[in-house]
Structure formats: C-alpha cells, structure tokens
Scaffold this active site. Structure first.
Site, PDB file in Angstrom:
ATOM      1  N   GLY A  37       5.492  41.667  -3.309  1.00  0.00           N
ATOM      2  CA  GLY A  37       5.916  40.457  -2.613  1.00  0.00           C
ATOM      3  C   GLY A  37       6.648  39.505  -3.546  1.00  0.00           C
ATOM      4  O   GLY A  37       7.077  39.894  -4.642  1.00  0.00           O
ATOM      5  N   VAL A  93      14.709  35.584  -1.604  1.00  0.00           N
ATOM      6  CA  VAL A  93      13.597  35.296  -2.527  1.00  0.00           C
ATOM      7  C   VAL A  93      13.298  36.460  -3.478  1.00  0.00           C
ATOM      8  O   VAL A  93      13.129  36.256  -4.690  1.00  0.00           O
ATOM      9  CB  VAL A  93      12.315  34.963  -1.726  1.00  0.00           C
ATOM     10  CG1 VAL A  93      11.186  34.647  -2.674  1.00  0.00           C
ATOM     11  CG2 VAL A  93      12.557  33.798  -0.828  1.00  0.00           C
ATOM     12  N   LYS A 153       7.144  45.431   9.831  1.00  0.00           N
ATOM     13  CA  LYS A 153       8.576  45.605   9.559  1.00  0.00           C
ATOM     14  C   LYS A 153       9.001  47.067   9.627  1.00  0.00           C
ATOM     15  O   LYS A 153      10.189  47.355   9.591  1.00  0.00           O
ATOM     16  CB  LYS A 153       8.924  45.028   8.193  1.00  0.00           C
ATOM     17  CG  LYS A 153       8.775  43.517   8.117  1.00  0.00           C
ATOM     18  CD  LYS A 153       9.805  42.909   7.181  1.00  0.00           C
ATOM     19  CE  LYS A 153       9.402  41.530   6.725  1.00  0.00           C
ATOM     20  NZ  LYS A 153       8.354  41.583   5.669  1.00  0.00           N
ATOM     21  N   HIS A 193       2.875  53.958  -0.175  1.00  0.00           N
ATOM     22  CA  HIS A 193       2.123  52.760  -0.590  1.00  0.00           C
ATOM     23  C   HIS A 193       1.938  51.829   0.612  1.00  0.00           C
ATOM     24  O   HIS A 193       0.851  51.330   0.879  1.00  0.00           O
ATOM     25  CB  HIS A 193       2.872  52.032  -1.723  1.00  0.00           C
ATOM     26  CG  HIS A 193       2.425  50.609  -1.941  1.00  0.00           C
ATOM     27  ND1 HIS A 193       2.794  49.571  -1.111  1.00  0.00           N
ATOM     28  CD2 HIS A 193       1.616  50.057  -2.874  1.00  0.00           C
ATOM     29  CE1 HIS A 193       2.238  48.440  -1.521  1.00  0.00           C
ATOM     30  NE2 HIS A 193       1.519  48.708  -2.598  1.00  0.00           N
ATOM     31  N   ASN A 194       3.014  51.614   1.359  1.00  0.00           N
ATOM     32  CA  ASN A 194       2.918  50.697   2.505  1.00  0.00           C
ATOM     33  C   ASN A 194       2.038  51.265   3.610  1.00  0.00           C
ATOM     34  O   ASN A 194       1.314  50.527   4.277  1.00  0.00           O
ATOM     35  CB  ASN A 194       4.311  50.363   3.039  1.00  0.00           C
ATOM     36  CG  ASN A 194       4.977  49.286   2.203  1.00  0.00           C
ATOM     37  OD1 ASN A 194       4.738  49.198   1.007  1.00  0.00           O
ATOM     38  ND2 ASN A 194       5.803  48.470   2.812  1.00  0.00           N
ATOM     39  N   SER A 248       6.921  46.803  -5.288  1.00  0.00           N
ATOM     40  CA  SER A 248       5.878  46.178  -4.474  1.00  0.00           C
ATOM     41  C   SER A 248       5.298  44.961  -5.179  1.00  0.00           C
ATOM     42  O   SER A 248       5.250  44.901  -6.397  1.00  0.00           O
ATOM     43  CB  SER A 248       4.742  47.166  -4.195  1.00  0.00           C
ATOM     44  OG  SER A 248       3.697  46.493  -3.535  1.00  0.00           O
ATOM     45  N   LYS A 281       6.924  54.386  -2.405  1.00  0.00           N
ATOM     46  CA  LYS A 281       6.743  53.013  -1.907  1.00  0.00           C
ATOM     47  C   LYS A 281       6.396  53.023  -0.410  1.00  0.00           C
ATOM     48  O   LYS A 281       5.571  52.248   0.062  1.00  0.00           O
ATOM     49  CB  LYS A 281       8.012  52.177  -2.153  1.00  0.00           C
ATOM     50  CG  LYS A 281       7.990  50.772  -1.529  1.00  0.00           C
ATOM     51  CD  LYS A 281       6.940  49.901  -2.194  1.00  0.00           C
ATOM     52  CE  LYS A 281       6.454  48.674  -1.472  1.00  0.00           C
ATOM     53  NZ  LYS A 281       7.200  47.928  -0.552  1.00  0.00           N
ATOM     54  N   GLU A 307      -1.288  50.622   2.522  1.00  0.00           N
ATOM     55  CA  GLU A 307      -1.493  49.166   2.705  1.00  0.00           C
ATOM     56  C   GLU A 307      -1.932  48.881   4.154  1.00  0.00           C
ATOM     57  O   GLU A 307      -2.874  48.126   4.397  1.00  0.00           O
ATOM     58  CB  GLU A 307      -0.173  48.464   2.363  1.00  0.00           C
ATOM     59  CG  GLU A 307      -0.102  46.978   2.622  1.00  0.00           C
ATOM     60  CD  GLU A 307       1.326  46.445   2.336  1.00  0.00           C
ATOM     61  OE1 GLU A 307       1.854  46.698   1.229  1.00  0.00           O
ATOM     62  OE2 GLU A 307       1.904  45.786   3.214  1.00  0.00           O
ATOM     63  N   ARG A 367      -2.056  48.014  15.236  1.00  0.00           N
ATOM     64  CA  ARG A 367      -1.063  46.927  15.272  1.00  0.00           C
ATOM     65  C   ARG A 367      -0.352  46.909  16.621  1.00  0.00           C
ATOM     66  O   ARG A 367      -0.139  45.849  17.206  1.00  0.00           O
ATOM     67  CB  ARG A 367      -0.048  47.077  14.136  1.00  0.00           C
ATOM     68  CG  ARG A 367      -0.656  46.797  12.778  1.00  0.00           C
ATOM     69  CD  ARG A 367       0.414  46.465  11.762  1.00  0.00           C
ATOM     70  NE  ARG A 367      -0.168  46.369  10.428  1.00  0.00           N
ATOM     71  CZ  ARG A 367       0.470  45.880   9.372  1.00  0.00           C
ATOM     72  NH1 ARG A 367       1.706  45.439   9.481  1.00  0.00           N
ATOM     73  NH2 ARG A 367      -0.110  45.837   8.190  1.00  0.00           N
ATOM     74  N   GLY A 404      22.362  39.962  -4.182  1.00  0.00           N
ATOM     75  CA  GLY A 404      21.382  39.657  -3.134  1.00  0.00           C
ATOM     76  C   GLY A 404      20.366  38.684  -3.679  1.00  0.00           C
ATOM     77  O   GLY A 404      19.502  39.057  -4.481  1.00  0.00           O
ATOM     78  N   ARG A 454      -3.294  80.068  24.186  1.00  0.00           N
ATOM     79  CA  ARG A 454      -1.854  80.287  23.943  1.00  0.00           C
ATOM     80  C   ARG A 454      -1.481  81.737  24.228  1.00  0.00           C
ATOM     81  O   ARG A 454      -0.432  82.043  24.776  1.00  0.00           O
ATOM     82  CB  ARG A 454      -1.497  79.919  22.492  1.00  0.00           C
ATOM     83  CG  ARG A 454      -1.628  78.430  22.204  1.00  0.00           C
ATOM     84  CD  ARG A 454      -1.316  78.099  20.747  1.00  0.00           C
ATOM     85  NE  ARG A 454       0.086  78.324  20.428  1.00  0.00           N
ATOM     86  CZ  ARG A 454       0.539  79.260  19.622  1.00  0.00           C
ATOM     87  NH1 ARG A 454      -0.307  80.079  19.023  1.00  0.00           N
ATOM     88  NH2 ARG A 454       1.824  79.384  19.411  1.00  0.00           N
TER      89      ARG A 454
HETATM   90  C1  6PG Z   1       4.918  45.131  -0.840  1.00  0.00           C
HETATM   91  C2  6PG Z   1       4.797  44.946   0.635  1.00  0.00           C
HETATM   92  C3  6PG Z   1       6.113  44.549   1.206  1.00  0.00           C
HETATM   93  C4  6PG Z   1       5.992  43.843   2.528  1.00  0.00           C
HETATM   94  C5  6PG Z   1       5.644  44.763   3.621  1.00  0.00           C
HETATM   95  C6  6PG Z   1       5.071  44.090   4.846  1.00  0.00           C
HETATM   96  O1  6PG Z   1       4.546  46.192  -1.284  1.00  0.00           O
HETATM   97  O2  6PG Z   1       5.352  44.204  -1.515  1.00  0.00           O
HETATM   98  O3  6PG Z   1       4.365  46.123   1.227  1.00  0.00           O
HETATM   99  O4  6PG Z   1       6.932  45.690   1.201  1.00  0.00           O
HETATM  100  O5  6PG Z   1       5.133  42.783   2.461  1.00  0.00           O
HETATM  101  O6  6PG Z   1       6.852  45.383   3.964  1.00  0.00           O
HETATM  102  O7  6PG Z   1       5.098  45.062   5.785  1.00  0.00           O
HETATM  103  P1  6PG Z   1       4.873  44.838   7.314  1.00  0.00           P
HETATM  104  O8  6PG Z   1       5.745  43.688   7.740  1.00  0.00           O
HETATM  105  O9  6PG Z   1       5.302  46.120   7.935  1.00  0.00           O
HETATM  106  O10 6PG Z   1       3.421  44.537   7.463  1.00  0.00           O
END
Ligand code: 6PG
Length: 479
Positions: A128, A11, A257, A183-184, A126, A180, A187, A284, A8, A452
């Site tokens: 990017g 990038v 995502k 983590h997101n 994580s 992870k 984020e 969002r 794969g 209830r």
């Molecule tokens: C990371 C980011 C990576 C990505 C996100 C964006 O830790 O490197 O979290 O996983 O940039 O998936 O997520 P959204 O598109 O859901 O904002």
C-alpha cells in the site's frame, strides 16, 4: 544524469519515487498530466527529484541503461506508454512495470519488447501507500541480467525482515506479477478468515468490540502474529465523537479491485483447488447483496427454529467463552495454514505450466515484511520449503502436518458450532473440507466415473486391474 525515472505520480508512484530519493538515488519524475509534476514538486519536492514535462526530456535525463519505472494504471495505459517510449529508448534499456498488471499481459509485453532488445521487468509490489513510501515487499521478474541493473535500488527501497531485504528475484516472464496476484488471493483469504473469527466472537460469544479487540491484541503475540491481525485490533479501538464504535457504523458490503478474482480464475484454469480463497471471493460478492440479504432474512428468518439459539449454543455444547476464544484461535490458524498451502500449491502448478523456476522458501521470505500478508508464520513456511523443496503441498511438511493435526478437531468443532448457530463461516468450512478431501484415501469419485461411463461411455480405471474399461451398463440394466 539520473539513476532512474518514474512515470505515474499517483500516491504509489510518488511514494516509491520519494523512497528511492531518500536512499540517495537521483530520480526523474514524469506524469501524463504534467500539472501533477508541479503539484508533487510543490508538496513533496525532494532534492534528488528532477521534474520533467515531456517524455523525451524524461528519457534524456537518465543514465544508461535507462531504468524507466512505470507506476500507472494496469491495462491499456501501460501499452500506450510503452508505445510512446519505443522511439525514445535504446537497446538494453529497461522498462519496469510496478503496478498490479495481469501476468499474461506482462508475458505478452516482455515478448514484444524482447524482439526490440528492450528489457521488461514485471514487478509485483505490495504494501500500500505506506509500504511504497517506507519499504514495500517486491517481487521482480523478467530477464535476470536486466534485473542485475535494478537489484540494488530495489533491495535498498524494500522492507527488511529478520535482516533480509523483502525483495528476491522470482523468475522470468510475468512470474513477479503472478506471485503478487497469489499474494492478493491469500490476502482475501486472510481477511475473510479474520472477519469470520470476528463474527463468531460477536454472534456466538456475545462479545463486544472492546472484548474482541483484546482478543485480537492477545492473538497478535502468538503464532497468529500478522499485520492483518494487528490492524484489526487497531480498527476495533476506533470510536466516533459520540463514543460509539466506527466499525459498527461501516456498511457490511466489501468492495474489490479484481486481483482476488484473477487468482480464482487462474486456479480454475490450472485445475487447482483454492477453496479458502474462493470462499473469500464469494463472501465479498454475497456481502454486496445487502438489500437481498435483508429481504431474505425476513423470508427465511435468521433466528428460526433450525438454528440453536446463538447465545445458548455455548451452553448446549458445554463450552464457556474462553473455550470459544480458544477454538476460534486454533481454527483461524489452521484455516490460515490451509489457505497458504492452497496459494503455494497454485504457484507450484503455475511454475510447471509457464516454465518458471520458483523458490518457495524465498517467496515466503519476501512476504515476511512490507506486504499486506506479512506474518510471523511465514518464517515457518520458508523453513518448511527449505527442508523439502519438492514437497507436493505445505500440508505434507512435518511442521505443518503437526500444526494441522493438533488443531483439526477444534476446527471441526467450530465449523459445527457455526453451522448450528447459522453463522456463515464459509472460508473456515472450506479449509476443513479441503483437509478432509485431501487426506481421503478413498473418495466417492468412483460413482462419478461409473455415471460418466453409463451415459457417455467415457470409460473408467479399476482398482484391481490396470487398463481402461467400459461397461455395458444399460444392457445390464435391462437384464
Ligand atoms: C497490496 C494490496 C494492494 C491493494 C489491493 C486491494 O499488496 O499492497 O494487495 O494491491 O490494496 O489491490 O485489493 P481489493 O481492492 O481487491 O481488496
């Protein structure tokens, strides 16, 4: 024989392969669309790369136990590649999934491959594109012995923070992908909280981009120091050719995502309140309804009389701009603490649910570098969990209880200002409500239990006597 193979070459995959090659590892590279292998060799060829064009050659080029690193789209494509690899790999070989896979898929795949004596490591990564190339945060999980065969590579390519690799073994099964995922979620919370701070300074404070930029830059030298604050300050500097700010031209609709949604679904499933992260997800969704928002703003006007005029609000509250900046700073930090406390609480419930053995101090350490949520205060989180490993919640640790207590009145004031000014600071409001709920020794749930029991005889417990009770409410009513 090469040390590792990467399948794969989008990038992320290509950058991870380059990162490994830079560290001296010999890397076989493969991509389903084989012309991509040539593209990579032409544009980013590395002396430690061996291009391969079919899976058999790819597998044959690897030393044993073979280490096969998948950096492909999560979901079906992973299962397909695993199937293709089955006839080619031998007992003891290791497949590594470094994508954003759903943790239950990782558990399923680990179990399936365990039967075939192939090791499967689910690895959260994580940071990017930049992180993948020069040092990501890495959250590896699976069979610990198999991890021993990739540990050095992972630690070499990972980010370093405070002299330590941002890579520590998490636990078995899908725990790495779970961490992870959380983590997101965190984020999402951080990003929403920052956008709320921006809205408050812009709409209540009447500040322009360059003033807000200076505030964020200054905050990045304080307890708020973090990658996301840093990039926000950078974003607020960027101008177009005509001198206008790019940020003002960007449509206020945020995409996603899906990993933030997973965190919320999982929290609901395990019965954990991650309200700041939920507010961030909903924000969002709501941002996506741009046309409807514009329509409703003309029906239920944005500046109707029930709002205190945004610009006069500070006068009304007896505050000046500096006071507002200070309130926003303290509230942002307090809300951020609550958001992380919720994320770590989810991890602690998941640990029991899935039979993992998580080290929260270590997880906080991984997050200190390379990843999107890297922040100075993760040092404090790590230290707090080190001091009290079994604490029910970060908010109960001495350090963070004090941090919250010192700022709670400010957060309350700011949430009130947001409400009066009609500014939807839903994540900050959720953080305040969470603390207020969590620290209430007596809530209103006695009424819910009574209801209830009234309509469904669902019974209730009493504060004065042990046991389970039912009351004949309806007969009583008719008396
Ligand atoms: C990371 C980011 C990576 C990505 C996100 C964006 O830790 O490197 O979290 O996983 O940039 O998936 O997520 P959204 O598109 O859901 O904002």
């Amino acid at each position: 024989m090469n040390n590792i193979g990467v399948i794969g070459l989008s990038v992320m995959g290509m950058n991870l392969a380059l990162n490994m090659a830079d560290k001296g590892y010999k890397v076989s590279i493969y991509n389903r669309t084989t012309s991509v292998v040539d593209d990579v060799m032409r544009d980013h060829g590395h002396k430690n790369f061996t291009p391969t064009y079919d899976l058999e050659d790819f597998v044959k080029s690897l030393e044993r136990p073979r280490r096969v690193f998948l950096m492909i789209k999560s979901g079906k494509p992973i299962d397909m590649v695993i199937d293709q690899l089955m006839g080619l790999l031998d007992e003891g070989d290791i497949i590594i999934d470094g994508g954003n896979s759903y943790f239950k898929d990782t558990i399923r795949r680990s179990n399936y491959l365990e039967d075939k004596k192939i090791n499967y490591l689910g690895v959260g990564i994580s940071g990017g594109e930049e992180g993948a190339r020069f040092g990501p945060a890495i959250m590896p999980s699976g069979n610990k012995e198999a991890y021993g065969h990739v540990k050095d590579i992972f630690e070499d390519i990972s980010a370093k923070a405070y002299g330590e690799a941002c890579c520590k073994y998490i636990s078995t099964g899908g725990s790495g992908h779970y961490v992870k995922m959380v983590h997101n979620g965190i984020e999402y919370g951080d990003m929403q909280l920052i956008s709320e701070a921006y809205m408050l300074l812009r709409d209540i404070g009447g500040m322009d981009n360059s003033q807000i930029q200076e505030v964020f830059e200054a905050w990045n030298k304080t307890e708020l120091e973090s990658y996301l604050i840093e990039i926000t300050a950078n974003i607020l500097k960027v101008k177009e050719a005509d001198g206008s700010y790019l940020v003002d031209k960007i449509l206020d609709k945020s995409a996603q995502k899906g990993t933030g949604k997973w965190t919320n679904l999982e929290a609901i499933d395990l019965g954990v309140d991650v309200s700041v992260i939920t507010a961030a997800l909903n924000a969002r969704y709501m941002s996506g309804l741009k046309d409807e928002r514009v329509k409703l703003s003309t029906i239920i006007g944005e500046n109707k009389a029930e709002f205190a005029g945004k610009k006069d609000l500070l006068d009304l509250m007896g505050l000046n701009k500096e006071d507002l900046v200070d309130l926003v700073k303290k509230s942002l930090y307090a809300s951020k603490i609550v958001s992380y406390a919720q994320g770590f609480k989810l991890l602690s419930v998941a640990e029991k649910e899935y039979g993992w053995d998580l080290n929260f101090a270590d997880i906080a350490k991984i997050f200190r570098g390379g990843c999107i949520i890297r922040a100075r205060f993760l040092n404090d989180i790590s230290a707090a969990f080190d001091q009290d490993k079994d604490v029910e919640n970060l908010l109960m640790t001495d350090f963070f209880a004090k941090e919250i207590n010192d700022r709670l009145a400010d957060l309350r004031k700011l949430v009130a200002i947001g409400a009066m000014g009609g500014i939807p600071i839903t994540a900050m409001s959720a953080a305040l409500a969470y603390v207020d709920t969590y620290r209430s020794s007596r809530l209103g749930a006695n009424i819910i239990q009574a209801q209830r029991d009234y309509f469904g005889a669902h019974t209730f417990e009493r504060v004065d006597v042990d046991g389970v009770f039912h009351h004949d409410w309806i007969d009583e009513d008719e008396k």
